[in-house]
Design a protein around this motif. Structure first.
Motif, PDB file in Angstrom:
ATOM      1  N   VAL A  66      48.320  33.165  23.220  1.00 56.72           N
ATOM      2  CA  VAL A  66      49.542  33.664  23.347  1.00 56.72           C
ATOM      3  C   VAL A  66      49.919  34.576  22.166  1.00 56.72           C
ATOM      4  N   ASP A  67      50.409  35.611  22.409  1.00 54.67           N
ATOM      5  CA  ASP A  67      50.883  36.524  21.314  1.00 54.67           C
ATOM      6  C   ASP A  67      52.287  36.106  20.844  1.00 54.67           C
ATOM      7  N   TRP A  68      52.394  35.120  20.013  1.00 51.21           N
ATOM      8  CA  TRP A  68      53.769  34.455  19.938  1.00 51.21           C
ATOM      9  C   TRP A  68      54.768  35.538  19.266  1.00 51.21           C
ATOM     10  N   ILE A  69      54.258  36.494  18.495  1.00 51.04           N
ATOM     11  CA  ILE A  69      55.064  37.355  17.859  1.00 51.04           C
ATOM     12  C   ILE A  69      55.810  38.354  18.956  1.00 51.04           C
ATOM     13  N   ALA A  70      55.078  38.650  20.036  1.00 46.75           N
ATOM     14  CA  ALA A  70      55.692  39.750  21.010  1.00 46.75           C
ATOM     15  C   ALA A  70      56.469  38.624  21.851  1.00 46.75           C
ATOM     16  N   VAL A  71      56.260  37.485  22.216  1.00 44.82           N
ATOM     17  CA  VAL A  71      56.937  36.498  23.103  1.00 44.82           C
ATOM     18  C   VAL A  71      58.208  36.145  22.424  1.00 44.82           C
ATOM     19  N   GLU A  72      58.105  36.069  20.974  1.00 49.16           N
ATOM     20  CA  GLU A  72      59.350  35.391  20.393  1.00 49.16           C
ATOM     21  C   GLU A  72      60.332  36.834  19.951  1.00 49.16           C
ATOM     22  N   ARG A  73      59.737  38.010  19.811  1.00 51.22           N
ATOM     23  CA  ARG A  73      60.651  39.184  19.721  1.00 51.22           C
ATOM     24  C   ARG A  73      61.338  39.358  21.020  1.00 51.22           C
ATOM     25  N   SER A  74      60.430  39.318  21.962  1.00 48.21           N
ATOM     26  CA  SER A  74      61.309  39.625  23.414  1.00 48.21           C
ATOM     27  C   SER A  74      62.408  38.594  23.782  1.00 48.21           C
ATOM     28  N   TRP A  75      62.124  37.131  23.402  1.00 45.03           N
ATOM     29  CA  TRP A  75      63.284  36.343  23.601  1.00 45.03           C
ATOM     30  C   TRP A  75      64.237  36.147  22.561  1.00 45.03           C
ATOM     31  N   GLY A  76      64.111  36.644  21.394  1.00 42.56           N
ATOM     32  CA  GLY A  76      64.917  36.882  20.517  1.00 42.56           C
ATOM     33  C   GLY A  76      65.043  35.526  19.361  1.00 42.56           C
ATOM     34  N   THR A  77      63.991  34.657  19.614  1.00 40.13           N
ATOM     35  CA  THR A  77      64.128  33.365  19.250  1.00 40.13           C
ATOM     36  C   THR A  77      62.551  33.133  19.114  1.00 40.13           C
ATOM     37  N   GLY A  78      62.414  31.914  18.028  1.00 41.88           N
ATOM     38  CA  GLY A  78      61.199  31.015  17.992  1.00 41.88           C
ATOM     39  C   GLY A  78      61.140  29.968  18.906  1.00 41.88           C
ATOM     40  N   PHE A  79      59.982  29.453  19.143  1.00 39.38           N
ATOM     41  CA  PHE A  79      59.860  28.733  20.104  1.00 39.38           C
ATOM     42  C   PHE A  79      59.387  27.301  19.370  1.00 39.38           C
ATOM     43  N   PRO A  80      59.863  26.050  20.112  1.00 44.03           N
ATOM     44  CA  PRO A  80      59.320  24.658  19.177  1.00 44.03           C
ATOM     45  C   PRO A  80      57.672  24.396  19.058  1.00 44.03           C
ATOM     46  N   ARG A  81      57.427  24.021  17.667  1.00 46.39           N
ATOM     47  CA  ARG A  81      56.209  23.629  17.451  1.00 46.39           C
ATOM     48  C   ARG A  81      55.454  22.881  18.321  1.00 46.39           C
ATOM     49  N   ASP A  82      55.890  21.809  18.894  1.00 46.05           N
ATOM     50  CA  ASP A  82      55.039  21.077  19.802  1.00 46.05           C
ATOM     51  C   ASP A  82      54.798  22.009  21.139  1.00 46.05           C
ATOM     52  N   TYR A  83      55.527  22.814  21.409  1.00 53.39           N
ATOM     53  CA  TYR A  83      55.295  23.451  22.983  1.00 53.39           C
ATOM     54  C   TYR A  83      54.160  24.402  22.447  1.00 53.39           C
ATOM     55  N   ARG A  84      54.174  25.249  21.239  1.00 55.43           N
ATOM     56  CA  ARG A  84      53.287  25.929  20.994  1.00 55.43           C
ATOM     57  C   ARG A  84      51.702  25.532  20.828  1.00 55.43           C
ATOM     58  N   GLU A  85      51.790  24.286  20.019  1.00 61.41           N
ATOM     59  CA  GLU A  85      50.629  23.483  20.246  1.00 61.41           C
ATOM     60  C   GLU A  85      50.276  23.026  21.471  1.00 61.41           C
ATOM     61  N   PHE A  86      51.084  22.896  22.727  1.00 65.72           N
ATOM     62  CA  PHE A  86      50.668  22.442  23.843  1.00 65.72           C
ATOM     63  C   PHE A  86      50.115  23.434  24.349  1.00 65.72           C
ATOM     64  N   ILE A  87      50.522  24.807  24.375  1.00 64.78           N
ATOM     65  CA  ILE A  87      50.026  25.914  24.865  1.00 64.78           C
ATOM     66  C   ILE A  87      48.719  26.056  24.500  1.00 64.78           C
ATOM     67  N   ALA A  88      48.313  25.871  23.220  1.00 68.02           N
ATOM     68  CA  ALA A  88      46.981  26.284  22.546  1.00 68.02           C
ATOM     69  C   ALA A  88      46.078  25.285  23.012  1.00 68.02           C
ATOM     70  N   LEU A  89      46.420  24.014  23.496  1.00 71.12           N
ATOM     71  CA  LEU A  89      45.550  22.941  23.812  1.00 71.12           C
ATOM     72  C   LEU A  89      45.385  22.795  25.358  1.00 71.12           C
ATOM     73  N   TYR A  90      46.466  23.069  25.750  1.00 69.37           N
ATOM     74  CA  TYR A  90      46.604  22.728  27.369  1.00 69.37           C
ATOM     75  C   TYR A  90      46.840  24.148  28.232  1.00 69.37           C
ATOM     76  N   GLY A  91      47.334  24.905  27.870  1.00 71.87           N
ATOM     77  CA  GLY A  91      47.940  26.287  28.523  1.00 71.87           C
ATOM     78  C   GLY A  91      48.864  25.843  29.838  1.00 71.87           C
ATOM     79  N   ALA A  92      49.018  26.818  30.622  1.00 75.07           N
ATOM     80  CA  ALA A  92      49.867  26.850  31.839  1.00 75.07           C
ATOM     81  C   ALA A  92      48.934  25.934  32.927  1.00 75.07           C
ATOM     82  N   GLY A  93      49.525  25.072  33.355  1.00 80.11           N
ATOM     83  CA  GLY A  93      49.040  24.337  34.355  1.00 80.11           C
ATOM     84  C   GLY A  93      49.964  23.322  35.155  1.00 80.11           C
ATOM     85  N   ALA A  94      49.459  22.469  35.704  1.00 78.33           N
ATOM     86  CA  ALA A  94      50.161  21.171  36.377  1.00 78.33           C
ATOM     87  C   ALA A  94      49.654  19.842  36.166  1.00 78.33           C
TER      88      ALA A  94
END
Length: 201
Positions: free
Chosen positions: A21-49
């Motif tokens: 994920v391009d976190w710089i672009a995502v966080e700029r777009s939303w106007g906020t940072g995102f929680p560290r545990d979520y960023r780690e989850f996306i790197a390890l798991y990604g989008a899914g069910a």
């Protein structure tokens, strides 16, 4: 052990999972940072069910003005959540924003309540469709999931108890689910899918 490590032990990832994920672009777009545990989850798991019930959303830049956001994406579900929050926010919740990070087959929406300061301190709020009410949990993303899998809340926050106290939840990345379906298999059982090919061109 932090929430991400505990989650990894409860629900191992699989080869090929994880999203860049391009976190710089995502966080700029939303106007906020995102929680560290979520960023780690996306790197390890990604989008899914999880167990064909809980869908975990991929972070995405918000759509430009005048452009429809992705169907069932983070922005669409956030807009749905904000509409519900506007009419049924818990008393005393103030003017908090929301960002949706998950939805489930019971039509619940799982979000962070966006408050000023450190995103790691954002609580989780869940729109429980069956009760028609918001529920708030003073924990982060990874801890919330662990506590659902361990049945550590007073009651199940979700509309189904399928994940409640589930000692071995299974995660599948969306791409892996699609790959298995393409082979004619039910991704969640490994058995031949009796509906395979019925809806293709």
């Amino acid at each position: 052990m932090d929430g991400t490590d505990a989650l990894r032990q409860l629900m191992p990832s699989h080869p090929g999972a994880g999203d860049a994920v391009d976190w710089i672009a995502v966080e700029r777009s939303w106007g906020t940072g995102f929680p560290r545990d979520y960023r780690e989850f996306i790197a390890l798991y990604g989008a899914g069910a999880v167990d064909d019930y809980l869908c975990l959303l991929l972070p995405e830049p918000r759509a430009p003005e005048g452009v429809e956001p992705a169907f069932q994406g983070m922005e669409t579900e956030t807009l749905n959540a904000l509409d519900l929050w506007q009419h049924k926010a818990p008393a005393g919740s103030g003017r908090s924003g929301l960002i949706a990070w998950g939805v489930d087959s019971s039509a619940d929406i799982l979000c962070w309540r966006v408050i000023e300061g450190d995103p790691d301190a954002w609580p989780v709020v869940v729109w429980n469709q069956d009760d028609g009410a918001w529920l708030e949990y003073r924990c982060g993303f990874a801890e919330f999931l662990c506590r659902v899998f361990r049945a550590q809340f007073d009651a199940c926050p979700l509309g189904s108890t399928g994940l409640w106290g589930n000692a071995s939840p299974r995660f599948l990345h969306h791409d892996e689910e699609s790959r298995l379906r393409g082979r004619g298999l039910d991704p969640w059982t490994g058995e031949p899918d009796p509906f395979a090919g019925m809806f293709s061109d």
